[in-house]
Design a protein around this motif. Structure first.
Motif, PDB file in Angstrom:
ATOM      1  N   MET A  81      14.125 -22.451  49.495  1.00  0.00           N
ATOM      2  CA  MET A  81      15.372 -23.077  49.915  1.00  0.00           C
ATOM      3  C   MET A  81      15.725 -22.623  51.331  1.00  0.00           C
ATOM      4  SD  MET A  81      18.389 -20.954  47.932  1.00  0.00           S
ATOM      5  CE  MET A  81      19.658 -21.962  48.698  1.00  0.00           C
ATOM      6  N   ARG A  82      16.576 -23.371  51.967  1.00  0.00           N
ATOM      7  CA  ARG A  82      17.008 -23.041  53.331  1.00  0.00           C
ATOM      8  C   ARG A  82      18.293 -22.226  53.256  1.00  0.00           C
ATOM      9  NH1 ARG A  82      19.160 -26.777  58.037  1.00  0.00           N
ATOM     10  NH2 ARG A  82      18.475 -25.580  59.861  1.00  0.00           N
ATOM     11  N   ILE A  83      18.323 -21.089  53.955  1.00  0.00           N
ATOM     12  CA  ILE A  83      19.504 -20.237  53.934  1.00  0.00           C
ATOM     13  C   ILE A  83      20.641 -20.849  54.746  1.00  0.00           C
ATOM     14  CG2 ILE A  83      20.422 -17.965  54.524  1.00  0.00           C
ATOM     15  CD1 ILE A  83      18.449 -17.941  52.175  1.00  0.00           C
ATOM     16  N   HIS A  84      20.320 -21.430  55.900  1.00  0.00           N
ATOM     17  CA  HIS A  84      21.364 -22.034  56.735  1.00  0.00           C
ATOM     18  C   HIS A  84      22.051 -23.155  55.951  1.00  0.00           C
ATOM     19  CE1 HIS A  84      23.387 -23.093  60.492  1.00  0.00           C
ATOM     20  NE2 HIS A  84      23.243 -24.355  60.101  1.00  0.00           N
ATOM     21  N   GLY A  85      23.352 -23.051  55.821  1.00  0.00           N
ATOM     22  CA  GLY A  85      24.110 -24.042  55.085  1.00  0.00           C
ATOM     23  C   GLY A  85      24.230 -23.770  53.603  1.00  0.00           C
ATOM     24  N   ALA A  86      23.551 -22.739  53.112  1.00  0.00           N
ATOM     25  CA  ALA A  86      23.644 -22.387  51.695  1.00  0.00           C
ATOM     26  C   ALA A  86      24.945 -21.639  51.427  1.00  0.00           C
ATOM     27  CB  ALA A  86      22.456 -21.520  51.282  1.00  0.00           C
ATOM     28  N   VAL A 110      28.230 -22.089  44.638  1.00  0.00           N
ATOM     29  CA  VAL A 110      27.088 -21.205  44.915  1.00  0.00           C
ATOM     30  C   VAL A 110      25.765 -21.905  44.620  1.00  0.00           C
ATOM     31  CG1 VAL A 110      25.880 -19.155  44.004  1.00  0.00           C
ATOM     32  CG2 VAL A 110      28.299 -19.015  44.624  1.00  0.00           C
ATOM     33  N   ASP A 111      24.810 -21.768  45.547  1.00  0.00           N
ATOM     34  CA  ASP A 111      23.441 -22.206  45.259  1.00  0.00           C
ATOM     35  C   ASP A 111      22.417 -21.102  45.498  1.00  0.00           C
ATOM     36  OD1 ASP A 111      23.565 -22.285  48.028  1.00  0.00           O
ATOM     37  OD2 ASP A 111      23.202 -24.426  48.199  1.00  0.00           O
ATOM     38  N   LEU A 112      22.877 -19.902  45.808  1.00  0.00           N
ATOM     39  CA  LEU A 112      22.008 -18.726  45.905  1.00  0.00           C
ATOM     40  C   LEU A 112      22.744 -17.530  45.313  1.00  0.00           C
ATOM     41  CD1 LEU A 112      19.570 -17.068  46.808  1.00  0.00           C
ATOM     42  CD2 LEU A 112      20.559 -16.974  49.111  1.00  0.00           C
ATOM     43  N   ASN A 132      24.629 -27.681  41.517  1.00  0.00           N
ATOM     44  CA  ASN A 132      24.506 -27.720  42.972  1.00  0.00           C
ATOM     45  C   ASN A 132      23.077 -27.940  43.449  1.00  0.00           C
ATOM     46  OD1 ASN A 132      27.296 -27.301  43.309  1.00  0.00           O
ATOM     47  ND2 ASN A 132      27.052 -25.083  43.132  1.00  0.00           N
ATOM     48  N   GLY A 133      22.222 -28.437  42.555  1.00  0.00           N
ATOM     49  CA  GLY A 133      20.888 -28.837  42.977  1.00  0.00           C
ATOM     50  C   GLY A 133      19.755 -27.907  42.599  1.00  0.00           C
ATOM     51  N   GLY A 134      20.051 -26.823  41.882  1.00  0.00           N
ATOM     52  CA  GLY A 134      19.004 -25.893  41.440  1.00  0.00           C
ATOM     53  C   GLY A 134      19.105 -24.548  42.108  1.00  0.00           C
TER      54      GLY A 134
END
Length: 243
Positions: free
Chosen positions: A1-6, A70-72, A118-120
């Protein structure tokens, strides 16, 4: 996953490695919920601070309702108790299991539906090489971390269907104040080659998440995992200190 924007949530963010993780997440452009049992000790500008006790299910549920974007999820919260399995204080051993195993499990169970919505997203569990090699001075911690490693592998299978990456950061020695205080009585010192800089380890961990890695290892933890192919052995702090 991409951290920027998470949007990330970090447990145990008030000090040590949790603080470094929070700062690195923000540097990379993530929104961060920085949680701690004593939120007044979290002084990271820009972080959204929440009170959280990962051994209290009501506290976890309250935070999961607040942090519903939250997604992370980063399970970094830890017990600093020390005990031997044979002669150690039973309550201290229970605290380690409650924190490292049940606390991590309860956080994941509470946030798995949030991540799915939130998408996984991803989960990072902060483990230790003591999951693979016991330490004579704290055999109870090694048992708790072994259980946490098994938990990580189990929920990875169970959450794969919802698209959630479950990763383990398995660290050797992290150069935090907590570890340095613990080492004072031993008289041992460690070189920069074996003692992780916390900021560098935070970068390694998040690089691993962005790359989709399921285990993120440093040099000592890679050695510990490789040694599982042979007979069981304890982690030799004195040998590492002489490197």
């Amino acid at each position: 996953m991409r951290i920027h924007g998470a949007t990330a949530l970090v447990t145990g963010a008030n000090r040590g490695f949790g603080r470094h993780l929070t700062e690195e997440l923000m540097r990379r452009g993530a929104k961060v919920y920085a949680t701690a049992r004593r939120p007044e000790l979290v002084d990271i500008p820009g972080a959204e601070v929440l009170s959280l006790d990962i051994t209290d299910r009501d506290s976890i549920d309250a935070v999961s309702r607040t942090a519903d974007d939250v997604d992370l999820l980063i399970n970094n919260g830890a017990s600093t108790a020390t005990a031997s399995l044979m002669n150690g204080d039973r309550a201290a051993i229970g605290q380690m299991i409650d924190t490292h195993f049940f606390g991590t499990l309860d956080m994941i169970r509470a946030f798995a539906p949030v991540l799915a919505k939130n998408g996984g997203g991803a989960i990072l569990n902060v483990l230790s090489l003591t999951a693979w090699t016991t330490v004579e001075a704290n055999t109870a911690l090694a048992a708790a971390k072994s259980a946490q490693w098994g938990l990580t592998n189990g929920v990875r299978l169970e959450l794969a269907g919802q698209g959630t990456l479950v990763s383990a950061l398995v660290a050797g020695l992290i150069g935090t104040a907590t570890l340095r205080d613990a080492m004072k009585d031993t008289g041992l010192t460690f070189s920069a080659e074996v003692m992780n800089d916390p900021a560098a380890l935070a970068r390694l961990a998040l690089d691993g998440i962005e790359a989709g890695e399921i285990e993120i290892l440093d040099g000592l933890s890679a050695e510990a995992k490789a040694a599982l192919a042979g007979p069981p052995r304890a982690f030799d702090l004195e040998a590492v200190a002489t490197r």
